[in-house]
Design a protein around this motif. Structure first.
Motif, short mmCIF file in Angstrom:
data_model
loop_
_atom_site.label_atom_id
_atom_site.label_comp_id
_atom_site.label_asym_id
_atom_site.label_seq_id
_atom_site.Cartn_x
_atom_site.Cartn_y
_atom_site.Cartn_z
N LEU A 96 0.72 -1.24 -0.15
CA LEU A 96 -0.08 0.13 -0.08
C LEU A 96 0.86 1.20 -0.03
CD1 LEU A 96 -2.69 1.15 0.11
CD2 LEU A 96 -2.75 1.04 2.83
N GLU A 97 0.84 1.96 -1.04
CA GLU A 97 1.74 3.28 -1.17
C GLU A 97 1.26 4.22 -0.24
OE1 GLU A 97 1.57 4.25 -5.31
OE2 GLU A 97 2.65 2.24 -5.80
N LYS A 98 2.23 5.00 0.12
CA LYS A 98 2.00 6.18 1.24
C LYS A 98 1.31 7.09 0.16
CE LYS A 98 5.72 5.34 4.41
NZ LYS A 98 7.02 5.80 5.32
N GLU A 99 1.60 7.37 -1.08
CA GLU A 99 0.89 8.55 -1.64
C GLU A 99 -0.66 8.27 -1.73
OE1 GLU A 99 3.35 6.49 -2.58
OE2 GLU A 99 5.04 7.85 -3.07
N VAL A 100 -1.20 7.06 -1.59
CA VAL A 100 -2.69 7.12 -1.37
C VAL A 100 -3.22 7.58 -0.17
CG1 VAL A 100 -4.54 5.30 -1.03
CG2 VAL A 100 -2.56 5.06 -2.66
N GLU A 101 -2.50 7.33 1.00
CA GLU A 101 -2.73 8.19 2.37
C GLU A 101 -2.64 9.72 2.02
OE1 GLU A 101 -1.08 6.21 5.57
OE2 GLU A 101 -0.76 4.43 4.29
N GLU A 102 -1.38 10.13 1.59
CA GLU A 102 -1.42 11.37 1.50
C GLU A 102 -2.29 12.38 0.46
OE1 GLU A 102 2.64 11.57 -0.19
OE2 GLU A 102 3.63 11.08 1.67
N ALA A 103 -2.71 11.52 -0.43
CA ALA A 103 -3.61 11.99 -1.26
C ALA A 103 -4.99 12.12 -0.63
CB ALA A 103 -4.23 11.24 -2.44
N ALA A 104 -5.40 11.31 0.31
CA ALA A 104 -6.67 11.20 1.02
C ALA A 104 -6.51 12.48 2.02
CB ALA A 104 -6.78 9.88 1.93
N ALA A 105 -5.31 12.67 2.72
CA ALA A 105 -5.09 13.57 3.69
C ALA A 105 -5.28 14.94 2.78
CB ALA A 105 -3.70 13.60 4.36
N GLY A 106 -4.65 15.18 1.78
CA GLY A 106 -4.60 16.48 0.88
C GLY A 106 -6.36 17.02 0.41
N LEU A 107 -7.08 15.72 0.49
CA LEU A 107 -8.65 16.07 0.10
C LEU A 107 -9.48 16.39 1.36
CD1 LEU A 107 -9.14 13.28 -2.38
CD2 LEU A 107 -8.99 15.73 -2.84
N GLY A 108 -8.71 16.38 2.52
CA GLY A 108 -9.26 16.86 3.69
C GLY A 108 -9.73 15.73 4.86
N ALA A 109 -9.51 14.60 4.21
CA ALA A 109 -9.87 13.38 5.35
C ALA A 109 -9.01 13.38 6.46
CB ALA A 109 -9.34 12.13 4.59
N SER A 110 -9.49 13.02 7.54
CA SER A 110 -8.91 13.01 8.85
C SER A 110 -8.03 11.58 8.85
CB SER A 110 -10.08 12.77 10.09
OG SER A 110 -10.82 11.86 10.20
N HIS A 111 -7.40 11.58 9.99
CA HIS A 111 -6.67 10.02 10.25
C HIS A 111 -7.46 8.66 10.32
CE1 HIS A 111 -2.76 12.15 10.70
NE2 HIS A 111 -3.29 12.87 11.52
N TRP A 112 -8.85 9.25 10.89
CA TRP A 112 -9.68 8.00 11.17
C TRP A 112 -10.42 7.77 9.70
CZ3 TRP A 112 -10.97 3.99 13.78
CH2 TRP A 112 -12.08 3.43 14.01
N GLN A 113 -10.68 8.84 9.12
CA GLN A 113 -11.35 8.39 7.76
C GLN A 113 -10.33 7.92 6.84
OE1 GLN A 113 -12.61 12.59 7.17
NE2 GLN A 113 -14.84 12.35 7.47
N THR A 114 -9.20 8.36 6.93
CA THR A 114 -8.17 7.69 5.96
C THR A 114 -8.17 6.35 6.36
OG1 THR A 114 -6.79 9.75 5.86
CG2 THR A 114 -5.69 7.72 5.31
N PHE A 115 -8.13 5.84 7.56
CA PHE A 115 -7.93 4.31 8.06
C PHE A 115 -8.90 3.66 7.31
CE2 PHE A 115 -8.67 1.05 11.02
CZ PHE A 115 -7.33 0.30 10.79
N VAL A 116 -10.21 4.03 7.66
CA VAL A 116 -11.35 3.52 7.55
C VAL A 116 -11.79 3.47 5.93
CG1 VAL A 116 -14.02 3.52 7.90
CG2 VAL A 116 -12.48 4.05 9.85
N LYS A 117 -11.57 4.44 5.27
CA LYS A 117 -12.01 4.54 3.92
C LYS A 117 -10.77 4.23 2.91
CE LYS A 117 -16.03 6.38 4.79
NZ LYS A 117 -17.26 5.69 4.36
N VAL A 118 -9.69 4.23 3.19
CA VAL A 118 -8.38 4.01 2.40
C VAL A 118 -7.97 2.76 2.69
CG1 VAL A 118 -6.31 4.93 1.44
CG2 VAL A 118 -8.34 6.45 1.96
N ILE A 119 -7.20 2.73 3.84
CA ILE A 119 -6.36 1.46 4.42
C ILE A 119 -7.29 0.20 4.71
CG2 ILE A 119 -4.87 0.96 5.91
CD1 ILE A 119 -3.85 3.66 6.48
N LEU A 120 -8.37 0.24 5.40
CA LEU A 120 -9.00 -0.77 5.99
C LEU A 120 -9.43 -1.56 4.78
CD1 LEU A 120 -9.72 -2.40 8.45
CD2 LEU A 120 -12.06 -0.91 8.57
#
Length: 278
Positions: free
Chosen positions: A166-190
């Motif tokens: 899982l590339e970190k760029e995906v998480e960085e993109a989610a954060a750039g779109l305004g997602a919180s840490h919890w939203q990034t984990f639930v919507k992207v990583i999980l």
């Protein structure tokens, strides 16, 4: 016109499938068939009496309840272990990574003796817990501890390579779109690691259900309290009640198969859902 054949380093489908079916029959099908055949020598009343006595039912409750709980705990803490090993660099990382595999290499009897020694009332950890009124060794809590110990590597080693892909760029993109840490984990990583988590859960549960060596020394083996089902099977074998032992084993096998079938079905559903979403 010459027909092109796809190169394969292994034998063709027919030969490879033949080897697969023969090996599967020898290793899995024939032993399970023997268990079922021995169980059928019992009448219905004798079978029901063997598998539904209060002592056996208590062992079912402990074995399956502790195995499910241990697998669930390993999913949580195994994910944390895998995350730390994949995402962070720290001194001694190689040693920590190697220690994760220790339950694989350590003989189960040695693990059970070590856990019983450490967590008994005279042990270094047991002495600290005794004033708090917490007893682990020779109780169901000790069974749970042993099952967590032997099941942790299955979750870590299943989730670790998926997290690494899982590339970190995906998480960085989610954060750039305004997602919180919890939203990034639930919507992207999980969604990405959920099938691997379920696989690790299934493997840890399957290992825990049939575990004997590491549990027997710390459980205490008190009837109706800390007796596991594998111990009940051994007890019946020692009493030369082979049909009764295979009857209990058959019930354990059926319940385990149903639970694993449900877990695998859920895993396939989540994998297909994630694939469609991707």
């Amino acid at each position: 016109m010459t027909r092109l054949r796809r190169f394969s380093p292994l034998p063709g489908f027919g030969l490879a499938m033949g080897y697969t079916l023969v090996y599967l029959a020898i290793i899995v099908v024939i032993p399970l068939t023997a268990v079922g055949a021995k169980t059928l020598t019992l009448g219905w009343e004798a079978f029901w009496s063997a598998v539904s006595s209060p002592r056996v039912l208590a062992s079912y409750q402990l074995s399956f309840g502790a195995s499910l709980l241990a697998a669930g705990l390993n999913v949580v803490f195994g994910l944390i272990f895998a995350w730390v090993l994949v995402r962070y660099r720290f001194p001694g990382k190689g040693l920590v990574d190697a220690l994760v595999d220790l339950p694989f290499a350590l003989p189960t009897a040695v693990a059970g003796i070590a856990l019983a020694t450490i967590y008994s009332q005279n042990g270094p950890v047991g002495k600290l817990l005794e004033p708090l009124g917490v007893e682990i060794a020779y109780t169901p809590k000790g069974v749970l501890l042993a099952l967590v110990f032997i099941g942790l590597p299955f979750v870590v080693r299943t989730v670790q390579p998926v997290l690494a892909d899982l590339e970190k760029e995906v998480e960085e993109a989610a954060a750039g779109l305004g997602a919180s840490h919890w939203q990034t984990f639930v919507k992207v990583i999980l969604p990405h690691i959920a099938p691997a988590l379920l696989t690790g859960f299934a493997m840890a549960f399957a290992r825990a259900v049939g575990e004997y060596g590491s549990v027997i020394f710390i459980a205490g083996n008190v009837p109706m309290v800390s007796e596991i089902t594998p111990l009940m099977i051994i007890t019946k074998l020692e009493q030369y009640d082979y049909a009764g032992a295979t009857a209990v084993a058959s019930v354990m096998l059926i319940i385990s198969f149903i639970l694993l079938l449900i877990i695998n079905g859920l895993q396939g559903w989540m994998h297909n859902r994630y694939a469609r979403g991707a």
